[in-house]
Design an enzyme around this catalytic site. Sequence first.
Site, PDB file in Angstrom:
ATOM      1  N   LYS A 250       0.839  -1.208   0.000  1.00 35.97           N
ATOM      2  CA  LYS A 250       0.000   0.000   0.000  1.00 35.97           C
ATOM      3  C   LYS A 250       0.869   1.250   0.000  1.00 35.97           C
ATOM      4  CE  LYS A 250      -3.862  -2.458   2.063  1.00 35.97           C
ATOM      5  NZ  LYS A 250      -4.672  -2.822   3.239  1.00 35.97           N
TER       6      LYS A 250
ATOM      7  N   GLN B 108      -4.914  -1.404   9.304  1.00 33.51           N
ATOM      8  CA  GLN B 108      -4.763  -2.746   8.732  1.00 33.51           C
ATOM      9  C   GLN B 108      -5.347  -3.795   9.683  1.00 33.51           C
ATOM     10  OE1 GLN B 108      -3.695  -3.326   5.653  1.00 33.51           O
ATOM     11  NE2 GLN B 108      -3.877  -5.529   5.824  1.00 33.51           N
TER      12      GLN B 108
ATOM     13  N   ASP C 217     -11.373   2.435   3.310  1.00 30.44           N
ATOM     14  CA  ASP C 217     -11.604   0.985   3.231  1.00 30.44           C
ATOM     15  C   ASP C 217     -13.085   0.674   3.005  1.00 30.44           C
ATOM     16  OD1 ASP C 217      -9.478  -0.861   3.366  1.00 30.44           O
ATOM     17  OD2 ASP C 217      -9.130  -0.446   5.487  1.00 30.44           O
TER      18      ASP C 217
HETATM   19  N1  GUN Z   1      -6.718  -6.904   5.917  1.00 30.61           N
HETATM   20  C1  GUN Z   1      -6.931  -7.691   4.837  1.00 30.61           C
HETATM   21  N2  GUN Z   1      -7.504  -6.987   3.845  1.00 30.61           N
HETATM   22  C2  GUN Z   1      -7.666  -5.730   4.304  1.00 30.61           C
HETATM   23  C3  GUN Z   1      -8.186  -4.533   3.746  1.00 30.61           C
HETATM   24  O1  GUN Z   1      -8.649  -4.473   2.606  1.00 30.61           O
HETATM   25  N3  GUN Z   1      -8.145  -3.437   4.548  1.00 30.61           N
HETATM   26  C4  GUN Z   1      -7.653  -3.469   5.800  1.00 30.61           C
HETATM   27  N4  GUN Z   1      -7.685  -2.345   6.505  1.00 30.61           N
HETATM   28  N5  GUN Z   1      -7.165  -4.552   6.359  1.00 30.61           N
HETATM   29  C5  GUN Z   1      -7.167  -5.676   5.603  1.00 30.61           C
END
Ligand code: GUN
Length: 283
Positions: A52, A96, A119
């Site tokens: 990311k 996350q 998200d």
């Molecule tokens: N953990 C696994 N996939 C995601 C996601 O798309 N966003 C976040 N914040 N955590 C994750």
Amino acid sequence: MASIIDGKAIASQIKEEVKAGVGKLADRGISVTLAVIQVGQDPASCVYVRNKKRTCAELGIRSLAYDLAEETEEQELLALIEKLNAQADVDGILVQLPLPAHISEKKIIAAIDPAKDVDGFHPMNAGALATGESGFLPCTPYGVIQLLKRSGIALDGKECVVVGRSNIVGKPMAQLLLRENATVTIAHSHTQNLAAVTRRADVLVVAVGKRQMITKEYIKPGAAVIDVGMHRDDSNKLCGDVDYADVFDTAGAITPVPGGVGPMTIAMLMYNCLESARRRMEK
Ligand code: GUN
């Protein structure tokens, strides 16, 4: 034989579009900014978070990294979110998941300002999707819609089956397909005669988290098959919820793993950050 839906190529296209949009805002003095919070060092999370941050850098998005210790108290994380909510130059806040067991994910997600919830996990954004209001769409299902649309796969009036009912993928996926005027069925672990249900699907989206569970018996000939799963096979190679080799000759179109849905999730996250900055500017 299926045509391969190239998620990597479509994600690249979207990232180029986002990069151009970010550049335009930069010309007007606005720096698109994403705060990325990680608690602890879960190995998979480390990979996702690194990707990311790297993608932000590639597209000209400023990322603020908050790497917190595993023992961080819930209150401390809530205080950080409060601070970022109030910071006018922060467009997106991403915490996350998973979080350590002593922190309530529900509480943390609810604390994020819905206008910065890139998200799309906040109950306000989930509700907005369900009621047809504008909000942020969760990145993986949003990415699946983009894959289908940009591959010229029609949804209006089609039979779509989503296997899996998670808050992050299955439920929003079904809502998004409904919004495209598809006839939508959600199947899950309690569904009886699953193969009979999935064989109705013109478009089958699989997000069950079971390695190579979907074989050709589950597929209507010519169907588009979207695989959201991500696993390692016995020889440690990445594979999905769909048995790709088995299904390939029956499906009309299929996403590979890797290189299908995966790259789309990050691309849509970047898109949501840009969208948040645009909304900030309009205010
Ligand atoms: N953990 C696994 N996939 C995601 C996601 O798309 N966003 C976040 N914040 N955590 C994750």
